[in-house]
Design an enzyme around this catalytic site. Sequence first.
Site, mmCIF file in Angstrom:
data_model
loop_
_atom_site.group_PDB
_atom_site.id
_atom_site.type_symbol
_atom_site.label_atom_id
_atom_site.label_comp_id
_atom_site.label_asym_id
_atom_site.label_seq_id
_atom_site.Cartn_x
_atom_site.Cartn_y
_atom_site.Cartn_z
ATOM 1 N N SER A 1 2.185 -4.416 -5.236
ATOM 2 C CA SER A 1 2.876 -3.203 -4.786
ATOM 3 C C SER A 1 3.874 -2.766 -5.845
ATOM 4 O O SER A 1 4.833 -3.490 -6.147
ATOM 5 C CB SER A 1 3.619 -3.470 -3.476
ATOM 6 O OG SER A 1 4.545 -2.418 -3.256
ATOM 7 N N HIS B 1 -1.255 -1.269 -5.140
ATOM 8 C CA HIS B 1 -0.774 -0.735 -3.863
ATOM 9 C C HIS B 1 0.385 0.223 -4.145
ATOM 10 O O HIS B 1 1.356 -0.135 -4.809
ATOM 11 C CB HIS B 1 -0.321 -1.893 -2.985
ATOM 12 C CG HIS B 1 0.072 -1.518 -1.598
ATOM 13 N ND1 HIS B 1 -0.847 -1.247 -0.596
ATOM 14 C CD2 HIS B 1 1.294 -1.379 -1.021
ATOM 15 C CE1 HIS B 1 -0.203 -0.971 0.531
ATOM 16 N NE2 HIS B 1 1.091 -1.043 0.310
ATOM 17 N N ASP C 1 3.215 2.558 -2.472
ATOM 18 C CA ASP C 1 3.968 2.774 -1.237
ATOM 19 C C ASP C 1 4.632 4.139 -1.248
ATOM 20 O O ASP C 1 5.552 4.398 -2.029
ATOM 21 C CB ASP C 1 5.026 1.679 -1.070
ATOM 22 C CG ASP C 1 4.408 0.374 -0.605
ATOM 23 O OD1 ASP C 1 3.658 0.405 0.392
ATOM 24 O OD2 ASP C 1 4.659 -0.668 -1.235
ATOM 25 N N MET D 1 6.829 6.745 0.811
ATOM 26 C CA MET D 1 7.766 6.798 1.941
ATOM 27 C C MET D 1 8.423 8.173 1.991
ATOM 28 O O MET D 1 8.834 8.705 0.955
ATOM 29 C CB MET D 1 8.841 5.725 1.774
ATOM 30 C CG MET D 1 8.266 4.321 1.613
ATOM 31 S SD MET D 1 9.564 3.076 1.633
ATOM 32 C CE MET D 1 8.617 1.601 1.236
ATOM 33 N N HIS E 1 -0.519 3.727 0.495
ATOM 34 C CA HIS E 1 -0.005 3.429 1.835
ATOM 35 C C HIS E 1 0.995 4.516 2.194
ATOM 36 O O HIS E 1 2.100 4.565 1.649
ATOM 37 C CB HIS E 1 0.650 2.032 1.794
ATOM 38 C CG HIS E 1 1.297 1.618 3.060
ATOM 39 N ND1 HIS E 1 2.169 0.548 3.138
ATOM 40 C CD2 HIS E 1 1.205 2.113 4.330
ATOM 41 C CE1 HIS E 1 2.592 0.402 4.382
ATOM 42 N NE2 HIS E 1 2.031 1.346 5.112
ATOM 43 N N MET F 1 0.856 -4.594 9.094
ATOM 44 C CA MET F 1 2.155 -4.764 8.425
ATOM 45 C C MET F 1 2.778 -6.085 8.858
ATOM 46 O O MET F 1 2.923 -6.340 10.056
ATOM 47 C CB MET F 1 3.091 -3.610 8.761
ATOM 48 C CG MET F 1 2.717 -2.277 8.144
ATOM 49 S SD MET F 1 2.619 -2.295 6.333
ATOM 50 C CE MET F 1 4.293 -2.795 5.878
ATOM 51 N N GLY G 1 9.391 0.031 4.904
ATOM 52 C CA GLY G 1 10.568 0.725 4.411
ATOM 53 C C GLY G 1 11.145 0.106 3.146
ATOM 54 O O GLY G 1 11.648 0.823 2.290
ATOM 55 N N PHE G 2 11.043 -1.211 3.048
ATOM 56 C CA PHE G 2 11.674 -1.883 1.911
ATOM 57 C C PHE G 2 10.856 -3.101 1.488
ATOM 58 O O PHE G 2 10.253 -3.766 2.331
ATOM 59 C CB PHE G 2 13.094 -2.332 2.278
ATOM 60 C CG PHE G 2 13.961 -1.188 2.713
ATOM 61 C CD1 PHE G 2 14.641 -0.408 1.775
ATOM 62 C CD2 PHE G 2 14.055 -0.856 4.063
ATOM 63 C CE1 PHE G 2 15.404 0.674 2.183
ATOM 64 C CE2 PHE G 2 14.822 0.234 4.474
ATOM 65 C CZ PHE G 2 15.494 0.995 3.536
ATOM 66 N N ASP H 1 0.658 -6.805 4.442
ATOM 67 C CA ASP H 1 1.634 -6.173 3.544
ATOM 68 C C ASP H 1 3.037 -6.513 4.016
ATOM 69 O O ASP H 1 3.454 -6.078 5.087
ATOM 70 C CB ASP H 1 1.383 -4.651 3.572
ATOM 71 C CG ASP H 1 2.315 -3.868 2.665
ATOM 72 O OD1 ASP H 1 3.079 -4.477 1.901
ATOM 73 O OD2 ASP H 1 2.250 -2.620 2.731
ATOM 74 N N GLY I 1 4.576 -7.417 -3.429
ATOM 75 C CA GLY I 1 5.500 -6.705 -4.303
ATOM 76 C C GLY I 1 6.391 -7.669 -5.052
ATOM 77 O O GLY I 1 6.153 -7.986 -6.215
ATOM 78 N N SER I 2 7.392 -8.189 -4.358
ATOM 79 C CA SER I 2 8.351 -9.063 -5.043
ATOM 80 C C SER I 2 7.714 -10.354 -5.538
ATOM 81 O O SER I 2 8.132 -10.889 -6.563
ATOM 82 C CB SER I 2 9.570 -9.338 -4.158
ATOM 83 O OG SER I 2 9.223 -9.472 -2.822
#
Length: 233
Positions: free
Chosen positions: A16, A40, A42, A44, A73, A143, A148-149, A181, A203-204
């Site tokens: 991500s 991916h 994201d 928002m 997404h 999810m 959101g984060f 995710d 992501g992280s």
Amino acid sequence: MQATVAADRPLLVAPSILSADFAHLGAAVDTVTPAVSWLHVDVMDGHFVPNLTIGPPVVASLSAATDLYLDCHLMMTNPERYLEAFRDAGANGCTVHVEVGDTDAKIDQMRDLGLRVGLAVNPDGTFAMVEPYLDRIDLLLCMTVFPGFGGQSFIPSVMETVRLARTAATERGLVLDIEVDGGVDVSTVVDCTTAGANVFVAGSAVFNRPDPAAAAEAIFDAASSARQHLLDA
Ligand code: DX5
Ligand code: ZN
């Protein structure tokens, strides 16, 4: 725990870019490119989720810079207003949230646009909310954090939805990717695989590591070993 592993779908890690350095997005994509085939993205809108990120212009730039599959997404209240723009920008698949409603029309629209069709459900959603659409979609996104984060903790109770979805897909003979995710790493990916997910957004656990490609490969290897272990059992 009952194993419902996805035996017939490829295992994919989808880094991500939310966790990448947006000032050096192309370089971030290059760091994972040897290791993955999906990216991916994201999106928002500051309304469906309390955060704002990126839109079609960034997808167009990514599309020009990479051959990776762009898995978009859409955390948006009105994705139908933007689906065509994402398609034109080079999105390969788009995923809308079941919580925003009018799902049949959004599925039709994505199909007509030639996009791969994804449907997402939040961690407090139920299998019953997505079950009516399983025959019409290519990808179900469960999810594992509230959207959101990045950098939030994995919510294990979502595995029940994954298990029910994989069981239904197998029983009905559906070709269905099940994506997870949020909080996915080398450890949590094992439960995700055992439950029947086959696409792992991280992501992280990828971009916040010194070697993002090696981190993505380690997540893939953990999923692959978990699946092999179950298939051998
Ligand atoms: C959350 C996003 C995720 C997020 C995952 O709203 O949909 O894709 O970037 O980040 P990690 O892997 O850090 O939980
Ligand atoms: Zn996402």
